[in-house]
Design a protein around this motif. Structure first.
Motif, mmCIF file in Angstrom:
data_model
loop_
_atom_site.group_PDB
_atom_site.id
_atom_site.type_symbol
_atom_site.label_atom_id
_atom_site.label_comp_id
_atom_site.label_asym_id
_atom_site.label_seq_id
_atom_site.Cartn_x
_atom_site.Cartn_y
_atom_site.Cartn_z
ATOM 1 N N ASP A 37 1.012 -1.111 -0.020
ATOM 2 C CA ASP A 37 -0.072 -0.001 0.161
ATOM 3 C C ASP A 37 0.969 1.151 -0.022
ATOM 4 O O ASP A 37 0.688 2.142 -0.645
ATOM 5 C CB ASP A 37 -0.937 0.164 1.175
ATOM 6 C CG ASP A 37 -2.038 -1.251 1.133
ATOM 7 O OD1 ASP A 37 -2.233 -1.557 0.126
ATOM 8 O OD2 ASP A 37 -2.741 -1.280 2.233
ATOM 9 N N ASP A 38 1.936 1.081 0.882
ATOM 10 C CA ASP A 38 2.894 2.408 0.974
ATOM 11 C C ASP A 38 3.568 2.661 -0.623
ATOM 12 O O ASP A 38 3.707 3.700 -0.917
ATOM 13 C CB ASP A 38 3.745 2.129 1.918
ATOM 14 C CG ASP A 38 3.294 2.730 3.258
ATOM 15 O OD1 ASP A 38 2.233 3.177 3.360
ATOM 16 O OD2 ASP A 38 4.207 2.261 4.472
ATOM 17 N N HIS A 39 3.852 1.489 -1.163
ATOM 18 C CA HIS A 39 4.467 1.516 -2.350
ATOM 19 C C HIS A 39 3.526 2.129 -3.480
ATOM 20 O O HIS A 39 4.148 3.133 -4.113
ATOM 21 C CB HIS A 39 5.194 0.303 -2.720
ATOM 22 C CG HIS A 39 5.825 0.403 -3.958
ATOM 23 N ND1 HIS A 39 7.066 0.889 -4.225
ATOM 24 C CD2 HIS A 39 5.386 -0.425 -5.334
ATOM 25 C CE1 HIS A 39 7.428 0.723 -5.570
ATOM 26 N NE2 HIS A 39 6.273 0.259 -6.071
ATOM 27 N N LYS A 40 2.476 1.576 -3.306
ATOM 28 C CA LYS A 40 1.415 2.134 -4.302
ATOM 29 C C LYS A 40 1.270 3.729 -4.081
ATOM 30 O O LYS A 40 1.094 4.465 -5.162
ATOM 31 C CB LYS A 40 0.241 1.248 -4.311
ATOM 32 C CG LYS A 40 -1.094 1.751 -5.215
ATOM 33 C CD LYS A 40 -2.141 1.057 -5.323
ATOM 34 C CE LYS A 40 -3.365 1.180 -6.046
ATOM 35 N NZ LYS A 40 -3.272 2.738 -6.824
ATOM 36 N N ILE A 41 1.163 4.079 -2.983
ATOM 37 C CA ILE A 41 0.690 5.514 -2.740
ATOM 38 C C ILE A 41 1.806 6.326 -3.177
ATOM 39 O O ILE A 41 1.564 7.447 -3.846
ATOM 40 C CB ILE A 41 0.415 5.702 -1.155
ATOM 41 C CG1 ILE A 41 -0.858 5.062 -0.752
ATOM 42 C CG2 ILE A 41 0.372 7.166 -0.884
ATOM 43 C CD1 ILE A 41 -1.192 4.961 0.719
ATOM 44 N N ALA A 42 3.007 5.919 -2.823
ATOM 45 C CA ALA A 42 4.188 6.823 -3.347
ATOM 46 C C ALA A 42 4.205 6.836 -4.856
ATOM 47 O O ALA A 42 4.547 7.672 -5.283
ATOM 48 C CB ALA A 42 5.469 5.827 -2.538
ATOM 49 N N THR A 43 3.914 5.840 -5.418
ATOM 50 C CA THR A 43 4.189 5.579 -6.806
ATOM 51 C C THR A 43 2.980 6.591 -7.576
ATOM 52 O O THR A 43 3.391 7.313 -8.333
ATOM 53 C CB THR A 43 3.935 4.223 -7.415
ATOM 54 O OG1 THR A 43 5.058 3.502 -6.900
ATOM 55 C CG2 THR A 43 4.189 4.139 -8.810
ATOM 56 N N ASP A 44 1.743 6.258 -6.941
ATOM 57 C CA ASP A 44 0.816 7.288 -7.618
ATOM 58 C C ASP A 44 1.278 8.722 -7.310
ATOM 59 O O ASP A 44 0.628 9.646 -7.996
ATOM 60 C CB ASP A 44 -0.732 6.689 -6.935
ATOM 61 C CG ASP A 44 -1.017 5.414 -7.045
ATOM 62 O OD1 ASP A 44 -0.434 5.042 -8.056
ATOM 63 O OD2 ASP A 44 -2.096 5.138 -6.600
ATOM 64 N N MET A 45 1.764 9.165 -6.175
ATOM 65 C CA MET A 45 1.858 10.476 -5.934
ATOM 66 C C MET A 45 3.190 10.992 -6.805
ATOM 67 O O MET A 45 2.858 11.947 -7.104
ATOM 68 C CB MET A 45 2.306 10.760 -4.413
ATOM 69 C CG MET A 45 1.088 10.559 -3.397
ATOM 70 S SD MET A 45 1.486 10.695 -1.877
ATOM 71 C CE MET A 45 1.694 12.410 -1.603
ATOM 72 N N SER A 46 3.953 10.011 -7.026
ATOM 73 C CA SER A 46 5.060 10.546 -7.826
ATOM 74 C C SER A 46 4.825 10.546 -9.206
ATOM 75 O O SER A 46 5.129 11.542 -9.929
ATOM 76 C CB SER A 46 6.387 9.545 -7.758
ATOM 77 O OG SER A 46 6.218 8.497 -8.192
ATOM 78 N N VAL A 47 3.859 9.714 -9.787
ATOM 79 C CA VAL A 47 3.323 9.772 -11.035
ATOM 80 C C VAL A 47 2.487 11.011 -11.377
ATOM 81 O O VAL A 47 2.575 11.750 -12.318
ATOM 82 C CB VAL A 47 2.320 8.419 -11.475
ATOM 83 C CG1 VAL A 47 1.619 8.710 -12.618
ATOM 84 C CG2 VAL A 47 3.310 7.044 -11.551
ATOM 85 N N SER A 48 1.573 11.439 -10.284
ATOM 86 C CA SER A 48 0.820 12.642 -10.369
ATOM 87 C C SER A 48 1.361 13.821 -10.213
ATOM 88 O O SER A 48 0.988 14.893 -10.402
ATOM 89 C CB SER A 48 -0.400 12.455 -9.470
ATOM 90 O OG SER A 48 0.078 12.570 -8.133
ATOM 91 N N GLY A 49 2.545 13.702 -9.784
ATOM 92 C CA GLY A 49 3.422 14.903 -9.266
ATOM 93 C C GLY A 49 3.223 15.671 -7.998
ATOM 94 O O GLY A 49 3.738 16.640 -7.491
ATOM 95 N N ILE A 50 2.243 14.966 -7.219
ATOM 96 C CA ILE A 50 1.966 15.285 -5.831
ATOM 97 C C ILE A 50 3.075 15.267 -4.967
ATOM 98 O O ILE A 50 3.376 16.095 -4.234
ATOM 99 C CB ILE A 50 0.868 14.779 -5.208
ATOM 100 C CG1 ILE A 50 -0.464 15.183 -6.068
ATOM 101 C CG2 ILE A 50 0.555 15.160 -3.860
ATOM 102 C CD1 ILE A 50 -1.792 14.351 -5.731
ATOM 103 N N GLY A 51 3.806 14.137 -5.271
ATOM 104 C CA GLY A 51 4.889 13.945 -4.280
ATOM 105 C C GLY A 51 6.077 15.096 -4.255
ATOM 106 O O GLY A 51 6.721 15.307 -3.379
ATOM 107 N N ASN A 52 6.267 15.431 -5.438
ATOM 108 C CA ASN A 52 7.566 16.475 -5.730
ATOM 109 C C ASN A 52 6.770 17.714 -5.067
ATOM 110 O O ASN A 52 7.640 18.459 -4.497
ATOM 111 C CB ASN A 52 7.843 16.916 -7.099
ATOM 112 C CG ASN A 52 8.156 15.764 -7.953
ATOM 113 O OD1 ASN A 52 9.105 14.660 -6.970
ATOM 114 N ND2 ASN A 52 8.085 15.348 -9.215
ATOM 115 N N ALA A 53 5.669 18.011 -5.015
ATOM 116 C CA ALA A 53 5.089 19.278 -4.385
ATOM 117 C C ALA A 53 5.188 19.332 -2.839
ATOM 118 O O ALA A 53 5.284 20.142 -2.292
ATOM 119 C CB ALA A 53 3.624 19.725 -5.018
#
Length: 141
Positions: free
Chosen positions: A123-139
């Motif tokens: 779940d953590d990996h999926k959330i991190a991947t989804d956030m990085s793909v959507s650009g949220i992780g960088n923000a």
């Protein structure tokens, strides 16, 4: 339950909402204490799973050491016409059943903790991947 009590219970249930990752505010209106949240660390779950696995192994080894001797004694006592043979057989059978239940419970705990840890990592990996793909992780960084 009277009809009006039933209606009130339905209204109360409909008004209740699920709150994730938070507690309702305290009586003073302030946020709850951070110590009120449940926190579990992966290494703690791993250690508990290992304890359950080792307990199962130890119970399997040590809980079964007198099984053969007890069974043989019960058979011999019964063959000699003593009622204690039947009683000893009942104790033997009950012990074997309880031992199996305890071993199954330990295995269930260990397996559940392993499953929970693996699922949480996924779940953590999926959330991190989804956030990085959507650009949220960088923000957020």
């Amino acid at each position: 339950m009277a009809w009006d009590e039933w209606e009130q219970a339905k209204q109360d249930a409909a008004a209740t909402r699920t709150r994730l990752n938070q507690l309702p505010p305290g009586a003073d209106g302030r946020a709850p204490s951070p110590r009120a949240d449940l926190v579990v660390h992966d290494d703690v779950l791993g250690a508990l799973g290992d304890l359950a696995r080792r307990l199962r192994d130890q119970v399997s080894r040590d809980g079964d050491h007198a099984r053969v001797a007890t069974s043989e004694a019960a058979t011999e006592l019964t063959a000699d016409g003593l009622d204690t043979g039947g009683g000893l057989r009942a104790v033997h059978d009950a012990w074997i059943t309880k031992l199996a239940t305890l071993k199954d419970a330990c295995a269930h705990i260990s397996n559940h903790l392993d499953y929970s840890r693996a699922t949480h990592r996924q779940d953590d990996h999926k959330i991190a991947t989804d956030m990085s793909v959507s650009g949220i992780g960088n923000a957020i960084k």
